[in-house]
Enzyme design. Sequence first.
Site, PDB file in Angstrom:
ATOM      1  N   GLU A 253      44.455  51.523 -25.914  1.00  0.00           N
ATOM      2  CA  GLU A 253      43.293  51.005 -26.645  1.00  0.00           C
ATOM      3  C   GLU A 253      43.132  49.504 -26.400  1.00  0.00           C
ATOM      4  O   GLU A 253      43.230  48.701 -27.328  1.00  0.00           O
ATOM      5  CB  GLU A 253      43.462  51.246 -28.144  1.00  0.00           C
ATOM      6  CG  GLU A 253      43.633  52.691 -28.537  1.00  0.00           C
ATOM      7  CD  GLU A 253      43.975  52.859 -30.014  1.00  0.00           C
ATOM      8  OE1 GLU A 253      44.201  51.835 -30.702  1.00  0.00           O
ATOM      9  OE2 GLU A 253      44.013  54.003 -30.465  1.00  0.00           O
ATOM     10  N   CYS A 325      31.669  20.960 -42.219  1.00  0.00           N
ATOM     11  CA  CYS A 325      32.350  20.075 -43.170  1.00  0.00           C
ATOM     12  C   CYS A 325      33.570  20.722 -43.789  1.00  0.00           C
ATOM     13  O   CYS A 325      33.985  20.346 -44.890  1.00  0.00           O
ATOM     14  CB  CYS A 325      31.374  19.640 -44.257  1.00  0.00           C
ATOM     15  SG  CYS A 325      30.157  18.501 -43.630  1.00  0.00           S
TER      16      CYS A 325
HETATM   17  C1  LIG Z   1      42.176  45.633 -32.503  1.00  0.00           C
HETATM   18  C2  LIG Z   1      42.753  46.935 -32.111  1.00  0.00           C
HETATM   19  C3  LIG Z   1      42.976  47.228 -30.758  1.00  0.00           C
HETATM   20  C4  LIG Z   1      42.767  46.226 -29.648  1.00  0.00           C
HETATM   21  O1  LIG Z   1      43.777  45.278 -29.622  1.00  0.00           O
HETATM   22  P1  LIG Z   1      43.871  44.207 -28.440  1.00  0.00           P
HETATM   23  O2  LIG Z   1      45.038  43.404 -28.807  1.00  0.00           O
HETATM   24  O3  LIG Z   1      42.597  43.457 -28.425  1.00  0.00           O
HETATM   25  O4  LIG Z   1      44.067  44.965 -27.164  1.00  0.00           O
HETATM   26  C5  LIG Z   1      43.441  48.482 -30.441  1.00  0.00           C
HETATM   27  N1  LIG Z   1      43.698  49.403 -31.392  1.00  0.00           N
HETATM   28  C6  LIG Z   1      43.498  49.145 -32.708  1.00  0.00           C
HETATM   29  C7  LIG Z   1      43.783  50.207 -33.695  1.00  0.00           C
HETATM   30  C8  LIG Z   1      43.034  47.913 -33.108  1.00  0.00           C
HETATM   31  O5  LIG Z   1      42.855  47.643 -34.408  1.00  0.00           O
END
Ligand SMILES: *Cc1c(COP(=O)(O)O)cnc(C)c1O
Length: 380
Positions: A253, A325
Amino acid sequence: MLSPGLESILARPRPTPFLALDPGVARERYRALRAAFGDAARILYAVKACPEPAVLRALAGEGAGFDVASQGEIALCLAAGADPADLQHGNPVRGPGAAGLAAASGVRRFVTDSAEDVDALAAEVPGARVQVRLSVDDTGSATPFHGKFGALPGTAVALLRRAAERGLEPAGVTFHAGSQQTRPQTYATAVALALAVAGRAGLRRPELDLGGGWPVGYRSEVAGPGEFATAVRGAVDAAIAGGAVEAVTLLLEPGRAVVAPAGVLRATVLRVSRRPGIDHRRWVYLDVGRYQGLAETEGEAIGYPVRVPGRTGAAGPCVLAGPTCDGDDVIYRRTPVALPLDLAAGDVVDLLHTGAYTSSYASVGFNGFGPLEVVVADGA
Ligand SMILES: *Cc1c(COP(=O)(O)O)cnc(C)c1O
């Protein structure tokens, strides 16, 4: 060094601040991850890193799936042409009705990490496929999750069993080793733990979702996708050889690693000033700061490279700050930033590798400064 698409946006003067974004670069990064992890691995782009429609369209066109957290993200992915079967609802924090609504959009895959959520899922989406999120060591991450998500191993085993008892389909185990995770070994350790959990829950051929975290070389080199893939493969092979599981379907992911190099944030210097007795350095105030997209500079977690395209002279240290600010609206105080000594108000400044976690984090108008405009490269 920048893509032709980014160069052509930056070559034309326009009001700052804005994020120049080239979806073609995101596409290349996606392909590099695929090449490293093999065609059998499924890549779900984490939409929160940059939900710009042109990026989602480019990745959907490559056959990517998507990690989504909300109905808003689901709608963006479907509008970009994604198949709802390729979406995974990865946010275990779901209010009443949210899973049912996602299912009504065609989403069948969910991530969970608590008994309360398993029961809610079973009630709202009977038969849904679920991965249980494991809390893992995140040593090496610049922006860790600090225990907000994930179950301990014993609990994760119980949750997989509970899911089956409630009529859900326990598909596998996931984790997130913290974003900007620079250590391949951290993934290898998490993989071993995740596959032990899957095996103890009786999953012989589990999904193993590695989450995100893949790092970007902001100011220093980082290990490439190949080194992470090698570490992961070694841990998977060892788990299979040890009999924990028989086979594994890999998912990734990535967010940051796909989209950070696709963006350049252009800003303008509002003022360069010296305030004797406050700091020995110049203070350089930009028209962009913490609230227009530079949220990841909180705690100076992420150090973007900074360049000044119009000046070539000798450089010296400065403090870099935003325009509002708010006392927290300082970009870099400890992180060394050397900018040209003749830098002056009106000069433009580029922050590189800013495609991830910038436009999606910008406030709607704190202190009267608008959200970050995005300019997408032609041909996207
Ligand atoms: C944010 C997130 C990602 C992506 O993470 P990166 O560090 O940007 O690769 C993948 N899986 C889940 C569940 C996330 O919350």
